[in-house]
Design a protein around this motif. Structure first.
Motif, PDB file in Angstrom:
ATOM      1  N   VAL A  60       1.870 -21.864  29.574  1.00 12.77           N
ATOM      2  CA  VAL A  60       2.272 -21.215  30.826  1.00 12.77           C
ATOM      3  C   VAL A  60       2.832 -19.821  30.548  1.00 12.77           C
ATOM      4  O   VAL A  60       2.485 -18.850  31.225  1.00 12.77           O
ATOM      5  CB  VAL A  60       3.308 -22.081  31.568  1.00 12.77           C
ATOM      6  N   GLY A  61       3.695 -19.725  29.518  1.00 10.78           N
ATOM      7  CA  GLY A  61       4.279 -18.428  29.171  1.00 10.78           C
ATOM      8  C   GLY A  61       3.235 -17.410  28.773  1.00 10.78           C
ATOM      9  O   GLY A  61       3.264 -16.248  29.222  1.00 10.78           O
ATOM     10  N   GLY A  68       0.065 -17.366  29.596  1.00  5.88           N
ATOM     11  CA  GLY A  68      -0.722 -16.991  30.771  1.00  5.88           C
ATOM     12  C   GLY A  68      -0.005 -15.984  31.639  1.00  5.88           C
ATOM     13  O   GLY A  68      -0.599 -14.985  32.071  1.00  5.88           O
ATOM     14  N   PHE A  69       1.289 -16.197  31.900  1.00  9.42           N
ATOM     15  CA  PHE A  69       2.052 -15.272  32.735  1.00  9.42           C
ATOM     16  C   PHE A  69       2.217 -13.904  32.060  1.00  9.42           C
ATOM     17  O   PHE A  69       2.138 -12.864  32.723  1.00  9.42           O
ATOM     18  CB  PHE A  69       3.417 -15.866  33.079  1.00  9.42           C
ATOM     19  N   GLN A  93      -1.033 -12.041  32.340  1.00 14.98           N
ATOM     20  CA  GLN A  93      -1.203 -11.592  33.722  1.00 14.98           C
ATOM     21  C   GLN A  93      -0.332 -10.363  33.996  1.00 14.98           C
ATOM     22  O   GLN A  93      -0.769  -9.404  34.639  1.00 14.98           O
ATOM     23  CB  GLN A  93      -0.830 -12.718  34.694  1.00 14.98           C
ATOM     24  N   HIS A  94       0.886 -10.380  33.485  1.00 17.58           N
ATOM     25  CA  HIS A  94       1.805  -9.261  33.694  1.00 17.58           C
ATOM     26  C   HIS A  94       1.294  -7.996  33.014  1.00 17.58           C
ATOM     27  O   HIS A  94       1.327  -6.898  33.596  1.00 17.58           O
ATOM     28  CB  HIS A  94       3.190  -9.622  33.159  1.00 17.58           C
ATOM     29  N   TYR A 116      -1.325  -8.127  37.085  1.00 19.71           N
ATOM     30  CA  TYR A 116      -1.629  -9.138  38.100  1.00 19.71           C
ATOM     31  C   TYR A 116      -2.874  -8.765  38.908  1.00 19.71           C
ATOM     32  O   TYR A 116      -2.820  -8.573  40.126  1.00 19.71           O
ATOM     33  CB  TYR A 116      -0.432  -9.344  39.039  1.00 19.71           C
ATOM     34  N   ILE A 149      -4.132 -20.067  34.320  1.00 25.18           N
ATOM     35  CA  ILE A 149      -3.356 -18.977  34.924  1.00 25.18           C
ATOM     36  C   ILE A 149      -4.140 -17.670  34.892  1.00 25.18           C
ATOM     37  O   ILE A 149      -4.146 -16.900  35.860  1.00 25.18           O
ATOM     38  CB  ILE A 149      -2.004 -18.829  34.201  1.00 25.18           C
ATOM     39  N   GLY A 178      -5.065 -16.711  38.583  1.00 20.03           N
ATOM     40  CA  GLY A 178      -4.061 -15.721  38.942  1.00 20.03           C
ATOM     41  C   GLY A 178      -3.205 -16.094  40.123  1.00 20.03           C
ATOM     42  O   GLY A 178      -2.961 -17.264  40.408  1.00 20.03           O
ATOM     43  N   PHE A 179      -2.766 -15.059  40.849  1.00 21.40           N
ATOM     44  CA  PHE A 179      -1.812 -15.259  41.937  1.00 21.40           C
ATOM     45  C   PHE A 179      -2.413 -15.007  43.312  1.00 21.40           C
ATOM     46  O   PHE A 179      -1.822 -15.362  44.322  1.00 21.40           O
ATOM     47  CB  PHE A 179      -0.601 -14.348  41.735  1.00 21.40           C
TER      48      PHE A 179
END
Length: 459
Positions: free
Chosen positions: A53-54, A56-57, A60-61, A65, A253, A257-258
């Protein structure tokens, strides 16, 4: 290194890709060290979850994003997704490699060596009772949650349509193993179970006939040996699971994405709330039969986590069976039989709360009142539809199709386009519920049949 050979063949053209691969290798090395120092497997799985999870985030950052169109223009982003997906696919491929032979040999061995105190009819009846009971509860939770939060009230129909509907008789007919090779190729687990069931029954019959005694002893020796080989192979493949979890979660992730999360936020939140509520239901079921749910949670955690990451009830089956037998004290007969049946029947997430929520989602979009008759109809259709839903990623859309046709909304499949867009995100929660439901049903069945080693369960 923008040459086509590196960019399109090797998928290693950006310097950032090399750094990400190096970071991944470091994470794998750390997980290996944890195993060498004897860190508990469940803890390693949890750490792998956090790393995935870390990672992936963070990626993305760094990429800012991006939405789907922007992500296509970022070379290192796409290359990273490619390699994370590749490593995930290798592990899932090995897991799926085990499924068909493992199910077949387990069921044959179970029927041949089934305890004289356990009747096959009792095993089937009791296991189906617990499996379908949990699915009915899941559908009830889904329809009440969705109705309570007005899911779908502000939805506008899109243009995408899901797969064609099958009626109940077609689904049941497909479960008949008219061609066992085709059934294996299509991962039709129920058909494989039925075929293996017949082999076990017939083998048990000829064991009592003197002229076949020698041949039966040889066949039984083969079955026992092959079963031991498959269980050892399963253990080897499962030992690589923490590394796969890192790749799977990071890839989910990165891939989704978001943007998709924001577009269907309420649906996603309610799906995860339903997952948590179903875990509570499973704990209450265990309490009702006198088992400590905290002990179950502790021993089943790694199974939940792999189900969550892999999004495949069938892919999780080898780990499910080994955990039920070796950690929770369920007899071989019940563990193999109920866990195998539970990958296609009574899936709490895919055939329970998910299609129930989809029904409410469409009903509100059409302005249909949600009354008690609607709720009861959704629950009944969910229970019937759960009889033939294959436990592989993406199968819940078929359950939603069955649900909409069953309640009279068959012409409104197009309204599920928003749900399809975020399917991989909600599928993780659904699969965890599916597998936990199957494990809980196996434990309840084993307790009822006096086929549970409670000392092992509580140890």
């Amino acid at each position: 290194m923008n040459h086509g050979f590196f960019q399109f063949f090797l998928m290693l053209s950006a310097w950032q890709t090399y750094i990400i691969i190096f970071v991944l290798i470091v994470c794998f090395f750390a997980l290996k060290k944890m195993a060498l120092v004897g860190l508990n497997f469940s803890w390693r799985m949890f750490i792998a979850l956090c790393i995935g999870v870390g990672l992936g985030f963070v990626l993305q950052h760094i990429a800012g994003y991006p939405n789907a169109d922007e992500a296509k223009q970022i070379i290192w982003f796409n290359e990273s997704k490619h390699w994370l997906g590749f490593l995930s696919a290798i592990f899932v491929g090995f897991i799926k490699m085990l499924v068909i032979p493992l199910i077949s040999i387990c069921i044959i061995k179970v029927i041949m060596q089934i305890d004289k105190n356990i009747k096959i009819s009792s095993l089937l009846g009791i296991s189906l009772f617990w499996i379908l009971l949990s699915t009915i509860i899941a559908a009830t939770i889904g329809v009440l949650l969705a109705a309570g939060f007005g899911l779908g009230e502000h939805f506008a129909a899109g243009e995408r349509q899901i797969r064609d509907i099958q009626n109940l008789s077609s689904i049941l007919l497909n479960l008949v193993p008219s061609n066992i090779i085709v059934a294996m190729n299509k991962e039709n687990i129920i058909a494989i179970v039925i075929f293996a069931f017949f082999i076990g029954i017939c083998a048990k019959k000829i064991s009592k006939q003197e002229q076949y005694k020698k041949a039966f002893d040889s066949f039984e020796g083969f079955v026992v040996s092959f079963y031991a080989i498959m269980m050892n192979m399963t253990g080897i493949v499962i030992s690589f699971m923490p590394y796969a979890v890192v790749c799977m979660l990071a890839n989910v992730i990165l891939s989704h994405g978001f943007e998709a999360i924001k577009s269907a936020g309420l649906f996603i939140v309610l799906i995860y709330v339903a997952m948590l509520l179903m875990f509570i239901v499973h704990f209450l079921m265990l309490l009702c039969i006198g088992l400590n749910p905290l002990m179950y949670a502790k021993k089943a955690f790694s199974v939940w986590l792999f189900a969550f990451s892999s999004r495949s009830s069938v892919g999780t089956l080898p780990l499910t069976i080994s955990t039920l037998q070796e950690k929770l004290g369920v007899s071989s007969a019940v563990a193999n039989f109920v866990a195998s049946i539970g990958t296609t029947t009574g899936l709490n997430g895919c055939a329970g709360y998910f299609p129930a929520m989809a029904a409410v989602f469409v009903a509100y979009g059409l302005g249909v009142d949600i009354d008690i008759s609607f709720v009861l109809m959704v629950i009944i259709v969910a229970a019937l539809g759960s009889l033939g839903i294959a436990g592989v990623p993406g199968s819940a859309t078929m359950a939603a199709s069955i649900m909409l046709a069953g309640i009279g909304f068959g012409d409104n499949f197009v309204m599920l386009s928003l749900i399809l867009a975020i399917d991989p995100i909600v599928d993780m929660a659904r699969t965890a519920s599916n597998v936990s439901g199957a494990m809980t049903s196996a434990l309840c069945s084993a307790k009822n049949l006096k086929a549970l080693d409670e000392k092992m369960y509580n140890s």
